[in-house]
Design a protein around this motif. Structure first.
Motif, mmCIF file in Angstrom:
data_model
loop_
_atom_site.group_PDB
_atom_site.id
_atom_site.type_symbol
_atom_site.label_atom_id
_atom_site.label_comp_id
_atom_site.label_asym_id
_atom_site.label_seq_id
_atom_site.Cartn_x
_atom_site.Cartn_y
_atom_site.Cartn_z
ATOM 1 N N VAL A 96 0.841 -1.206 0.000
ATOM 2 C CA VAL A 96 0.000 0.000 0.000
ATOM 3 C C VAL A 96 0.872 1.250 0.000
ATOM 4 O O VAL A 96 0.594 2.222 -0.723
ATOM 5 N N SER A 97 1.929 1.237 0.781
ATOM 6 C CA SER A 97 2.824 2.397 0.839
ATOM 7 C C SER A 97 3.492 2.649 -0.506
ATOM 8 O O SER A 97 3.605 3.792 -0.950
ATOM 9 N N ALA A 98 3.935 1.569 -1.169
ATOM 10 C CA ALA A 98 4.588 1.730 -2.470
ATOM 11 C C ALA A 98 3.625 2.303 -3.507
ATOM 12 O O ALA A 98 3.983 3.195 -4.286
ATOM 13 N N SER A 102 3.888 6.082 -5.162
ATOM 14 C CA SER A 102 4.031 6.278 -6.611
ATOM 15 C C SER A 102 2.979 7.245 -7.144
ATOM 16 O O SER A 102 3.264 8.061 -8.030
ATOM 17 N N ILE A 103 1.764 7.195 -6.613
ATOM 18 C CA ILE A 103 0.710 8.116 -7.066
ATOM 19 C C ILE A 103 1.074 9.557 -6.720
ATOM 20 O O ILE A 103 0.985 10.467 -7.553
ATOM 21 N N ALA A 104 1.501 9.764 -5.462
ATOM 22 C CA ALA A 104 1.857 11.123 -5.048
ATOM 23 C C ALA A 104 3.100 11.618 -5.794
ATOM 24 O O ALA A 104 3.153 12.777 -6.229
ATOM 25 N N ARG A 106 4.148 10.745 -8.728
ATOM 26 C CA ARG A 106 3.836 11.023 -10.132
ATOM 27 C C ARG A 106 3.243 12.414 -10.286
ATOM 28 O O ARG A 106 3.553 13.151 -11.227
ATOM 29 N N GLN A 107 2.355 12.817 -9.354
ATOM 30 C CA GLN A 107 1.754 14.145 -9.422
ATOM 31 C C GLN A 107 2.810 15.233 -9.266
ATOM 32 O O GLN A 107 2.830 16.230 -10.004
ATOM 33 N N ILE A 108 3.725 15.046 -8.326
ATOM 34 C CA ILE A 108 4.776 16.040 -8.097
ATOM 35 C C ILE A 108 5.695 16.134 -9.312
ATOM 36 O O ILE A 108 6.029 17.233 -9.783
ATOM 37 N N LEU A 109 6.116 15.001 -9.852
ATOM 38 C CA LEU A 109 7.008 15.014 -11.010
ATOM 39 C C LEU A 109 6.345 15.657 -12.224
ATOM 40 O O LEU A 109 6.987 16.392 -12.979
ATOM 41 N N SER A 110 5.068 15.377 -12.406
ATOM 42 C CA SER A 110 4.358 15.969 -13.537
ATOM 43 C C SER A 110 4.321 17.491 -13.418
ATOM 44 O O SER A 110 4.527 18.215 -14.400
ATOM 45 N N ASP A 123 -0.602 18.345 -0.519
ATOM 46 C CA ASP A 123 -1.038 17.005 -0.157
ATOM 47 C C ASP A 123 -0.164 15.939 -0.821
ATOM 48 O O ASP A 123 0.092 14.882 -0.244
ATOM 49 N N SER A 124 0.321 16.207 -2.033
ATOM 50 C CA SER A 124 1.213 15.254 -2.698
ATOM 51 C C SER A 124 2.566 15.190 -2.000
ATOM 52 O O SER A 124 3.143 14.102 -1.830
ATOM 53 N N ILE A 125 3.102 16.348 -1.604
ATOM 54 C CA ILE A 125 4.378 16.358 -0.879
ATOM 55 C C ILE A 125 4.230 15.610 0.441
ATOM 56 O O ILE A 125 5.086 14.794 0.811
ATOM 57 N N ALA A 126 3.144 15.863 1.145
ATOM 58 C CA ALA A 126 2.901 15.171 2.411
ATOM 59 C C ALA A 126 2.753 13.673 2.192
ATOM 60 O O ALA A 126 3.241 12.862 2.992
ATOM 61 N N GLY A 127 2.098 13.288 1.110
ATOM 62 C CA GLY A 127 1.940 11.875 0.818
ATOM 63 C C GLY A 127 3.267 11.187 0.557
ATOM 64 O O GLY A 127 3.511 10.069 1.024
ATOM 65 N N ILE A 128 4.150 11.858 -0.206
ATOM 66 C CA ILE A 128 5.466 11.284 -0.477
ATOM 67 C C ILE A 128 6.229 11.050 0.822
ATOM 68 O O ILE A 128 6.787 9.971 1.058
ATOM 69 N N LEU A 129 6.269 12.065 1.673
ATOM 70 C CA LEU A 129 7.023 11.950 2.927
ATOM 71 C C LEU A 129 6.442 10.873 3.837
ATOM 72 O O LEU A 129 7.176 10.065 4.422
#
Length: 617
Positions: A96-98, A102-104, A106-110, A123-129
Motif C-alpha cells: 500500500v505504501s509503495a 508512486s501516485i503522489a 507522479r503528481q509532483i514530477l508531472s 497534499d502530494s508532498i505530504a503523501g510522499i514523505l
C-alpha cells in the motif's frame, strides 16, 4: 499466541496504521502550507489540521498498543516473527505504501516537469514523505526475518515480484506515451502542411509519460534487483516471466492487427477524407508495439528457460511450453476472429439490397481489412509457435506434453462454448421471427453473428479434437513401449557379477547393479577385505549405505577424524548416512572380512579422505 488472536492483532494493526498515516498526511500538509504560504496551490485550513490530529489521536495509540503486544510476543517466542499473519501485515503495508507513494510522486514530477514548481500540491508532498517513511520502517522490520526456503521468504518474493510487475507496467505505459508524443512531434515537424496534431513537444501526455517512466523505473529497478538476487530458478520467477510475456504478447498481437488494418485501408480504396483521421492513431500504436517488444525481450531473458539453447529444444520445460502455447492461443484467436468477420460479410451478401443501411460499403471495407490483418497475424504466430514448440513434444510424459494436452482441451472447450452460444443465439432469432411471422432476409442479418460464431467455434472444437485423439494415441503407444521395456525379475549368477573399483585393499563384486540388472534405485554388492588389511578412508556424497557382516571380524573406524572404533562381527548390521567418514578394517590374521553392502543409488560418489578433508557433519 493462537491464530484468532493473531488475526485480530494484525488486522487492527493494519487498519490503525492506514488511518494514522492519512492523519499524518493531513498534519504534514497543514505544516507545509503554513511554512510556505502563497507558494502552494491549496491554502492551509484548520479543518485539515483538526482532521489529521483526530485520526492520529485515535488511531495512533491503538496502533502503538497492538504493536507493543505483537513485539512482546516476538521477544517471548522468537518463532512468532516468522508467522504468516505477521509477515502478511508487514507486506500489505509495504504494498500500500509503495502504491500510494508512486501516485503522489507522479503528481509532483508531472508538476515539476511542467515548470509549476511554485504551485506544487502540499497534499502530494505530504503523501510522499508519509508513505516513504512508513515503507522504510516496515521494510526494516520485515527484512529481519527473511530466511531462504521458508513461507516468509515466499511471501516476500510474492511482494517483490508483484511490485516489479506493476512498476514495469507503469514504466512501459509511460515509455509508450513518451515515444508516441515524440513521433507525433516529428510528424508535425516534417509535414507541417498536413499537420494533424496541434500539441507541442512538451504536452501533458509527455510530462505524464516521463513521470511514469521515472516512478515506474525507480520502483522496478529496486524491487527487481531484490527479487532477482539468488532467485533465478524459482517457480514464482517462471510465473512472473511467463505470465508477463503472455500479457505482452496479447497486447502486441492486437497492436499489430490494428496497425495492419490502418495500413490496408488505403489499398482497399478508402477515401482520403476518412483516411486522414485514421493516421493519427499510428504514432501511439507504433510506440506501443516498440515498448511491448522491449518488455517481452526483458521478460524472456529473465525466464529460467531462456538458458535453454536452440540445440537443446528437446529440454523445453512446462514454463516455456506455456509461453509458446499462449502464442498459439493468440494466433488461433486472431484467425477465429477473422473467420467470424468473413462469415458475417458472406452472410450479408444475399440481402445486400435490403441491408444497404445496415451493411455500408465503409463497414464492408473495414471488415475486409480486419479479416486480412487478423488472419495474417494469427497465421504467422500460430505457425511460429507450433514450429518452435514441436521439438519439445517428443516425450508424451513430459511437462511440455502435459501443457500441450491442457492447451488442446482448453481450446476445444472454448470452441464448444462459442459454438453452443452462437447456435443458441441464431436459433433464438429464427424462432422469434417465425413466431412473430416476420421470417425474412432481415432474420439472416440479425442471426449472422450467431451463425458465424457457432460455425467457427464448432470448427475449432473439431480440429482440436483431432489433435487430442492423436495425443491419446501417442500416449497409448508410449505406455505399450514402457510395458515392453519394463525391467523383469532377474537372477544374477556368480559368474555374472560385476567387478567394481577396489577401495584400498577391499575388493567389491556387484550382484544387483545398473549394469547387471538395470537397477535404478538400488545397488547390492559383496566386499572382501583380506586379513590384516583395510579399505581406504572415505565417505559417500550422494547415498546412504547399509552393511551386513557375513563373516570375519574387524573394526569400523568412524568420526570426523576416524577417532571412534566400532567392533563388528558376523550377523551385525551397520547404517552409514550420507557424508559420514568411515573405514572398515579386518582385525583378523587368518580370515577374510566379508561384507554385504547395499546403497540407494546405482552410482555412488566417493571422496577419499586422502584426497580431501572429511566433509563436516
Amino acid at each position: 499466541m493462537n491464530t484468532p488472536y493473531r488475526i485480530y492483532l494484525y488486522l487492527v494493526l493494519a487498519i490503525s496504521a492506514l488511518v494514522a498515516a492519512t492523519g499524518v498526511i493531513d498534519i504534514v500538509e497543514y505544516l507545509i502550507d503554513v511554512l510556505w504560504p502563497g507558494r502552494l496551490i491549496i491554502g492551509h485550513s484548520t479543518t485539515t489540521l483538526a482532521s489529521g490530529l483526530a485520526r492520529i489521536i485515535v488511531a495512533g495509540p491503538i496502533w502503538a498498543i497492538h504493536w507493543r503486544l505483537a513485539h512482546r510476543n516476538v521477544i517471548r517466542v522468537p518463532q512468532e516473527a516468522d508467522r504468516f499473519l505477521r509477515q502478511a501485515y508487514l507486506h500489505v503495508v509495504l504494498l500500500v505504501s509503495a502504491v500510494a507513494f508512486s501516485i503522489a510522486a507522479r503528481q509532483i514530477l508531472s508538476d515539476v516537469l511542467e515548470g509549476n514548481v511554485a504551485s506544487l500540491r502540499s497534499d502530494s508532498i505530504a503523501g510522499i514523505l508519509t508513505w516513504a517513511g512508513g515503507w522504510v520502517i516496515h521494510w526494516k522490520v520485515a527484512r529481519v526475518t527473511w530466511k531462504p526456503g521458508t513461507s516468509v521468504k515466499s511471501l516476500h518474493r510474492w511482494y517483490l515480484y508483484g511490485v516489479s510487475a506493476g512498476s514495469i507496467a507503469l514504466l512501459a505505459f509511460g515509455a509508450s506515451s513518451v515515444v508516441a508524443e515524440l513521433l507525433r512531434y516529428a510528424y508535425e515537424s516534417l509535414f507541417k502542411g498536413q499537420a494533424i496534431f496541434t500539441s507541442g513537444p512538451w504536452s501533458g501526455e509527455l510530462r505524464g509519460g516521463l513521470a511514469n517512466v521515472l516512478i515506474g523505473g525507480g520502483l522496478w529497478a529496486w524491487h527487481w534487483w531484490r527479487a532477482a538476487s539468488g532467485d533465478s530458478g524459482s517457480r514464482l520467477r517462471e510465473l512472473y516471466a511467463t505470465g508477463g510475456a503472455a500479457i505482452v504478447t496479447a497486447s502486441a498481437v492486437s497492436t499489430v492487427i490494428l496497425i495492419l488494418v490502418i495500413l490496408l485501408r488505403p489499398a482497399l480504396g478508402e477515401v482520403p477524407e476518412t483516411l486522414a483521421a485514421r493516421w493519427g492513431a499510428l504514432p501511439r500504436l507504433v510506440s506501443d508495439l516498440l515498448v511491448a517488444g522491449l518488455v517481452w525481450v526483458y521478460l524472456a531473458s529473465s525466464s529460467p528457460w531462456s538458458r535453454v539453447g536452440v540445440s537443446s529444444r528437446a529440454a523445453l520445460d512446462g514454463a516455456r511450453t506455456i509461453d509458446l502455447r499462449s502464442w498459439e492461443v493468440f494466433g488461433l484467436g486472431s484467425i477465429a476472429a477473422g473467420a467470424v468477420i468473413a462469415l458475417t460479410l458472406l452472410l450479408s451478401f444475399p440481402v445486400q439490397a435490403e441491408a444497404a443501411l445496415l451493411v455500408s460499403s465503409q463497414s464492408r471495407l473495414d471488415g475486409l481489412a480486419a479479416i486480412i490483418a487478423t488472419v495474417a497475424v494469427g497465421g504467422v504466430i500460430s505457425y511460429l509457435a507450433r514450429r518452435i514448440g514441436r521439438a519439445g513434444t517428443d516425450d508424451p510424459h513430459s511437462s511440455a506434453e502435459t501443457v500441450t494436452r491442457f492447451f488442446h482441451f482448453g481450446v476445444a472447450t472454448a470452441g464448444l462454448l462459442f459454438a453452443v452460444g452462437g447456435a443458441s443465439a441464431a436459433v433464438f432469432i429464427l424462432l422469434r421471427d417465425v413466431l412473430d411471422a416476420q421470417l425474412g432476409s432481415a432474420t439472416l442479418l440479425d442471426a449472422r453473428w450467431g451463425i458465424a460464431i457457432g460455425l467457427v467455434g464448432g470448427a475449432l472444437t473439431a480440429l482440436r479434437w483431432r489433435s487430442i485423439q492423436a495425443l491419446q494415441s501417442r500416449a497409448a503407444e508410449a505406455l505399450a513401449e514402457k510395458a515392453e521395456s519394463k525391467p523383469r525379475i532377474r537372477v544374477i549368477r556368480a559368474n555374472e557379477r560385476e567387478i567394481e573399483v577396489a577401495s584400498g585393499a577391499m575388493t567389491r563384486l556387484a550382484g544387483v547393479s545398473k549394469a547387471t540388472a538395470g537397477a535404478e534405485g538400488i545397488h547390492l554388492a559383496i566386499s572382501t577385505i583380506p586379513p590384516g588389511h583395510r579399505s581406504s578412508a572415505h565417505y559417500h556424497t550422494n547415498c546412504e549405505s547399509a552393511i551386513y557382516v557375513a563373516s570375519g571380524r574387524g573394526t569400523f573406524l568412524v568420526g570426523e577424524n576416524l577417532e571412534e572404533r566400532i567392533v563388528i562381527g558376523p550377523g551385525d548390521f551397520l547404517y552409514i548416512p550420507e557424508d559420514a567418514p568411515h573405514q572398515p578394517v579386518n582385525a583378523s590374521d587368518s580370515e577374510d572380512l566379508v561384507l554385504i553392502v547395499a546403497r540407494n543409488t546405482p552410482v555412488e560418489l566417493v571422496v577419499e579422505l586422502g584426497e580431501a578433508p572429511p566433509k563436516p557433519a
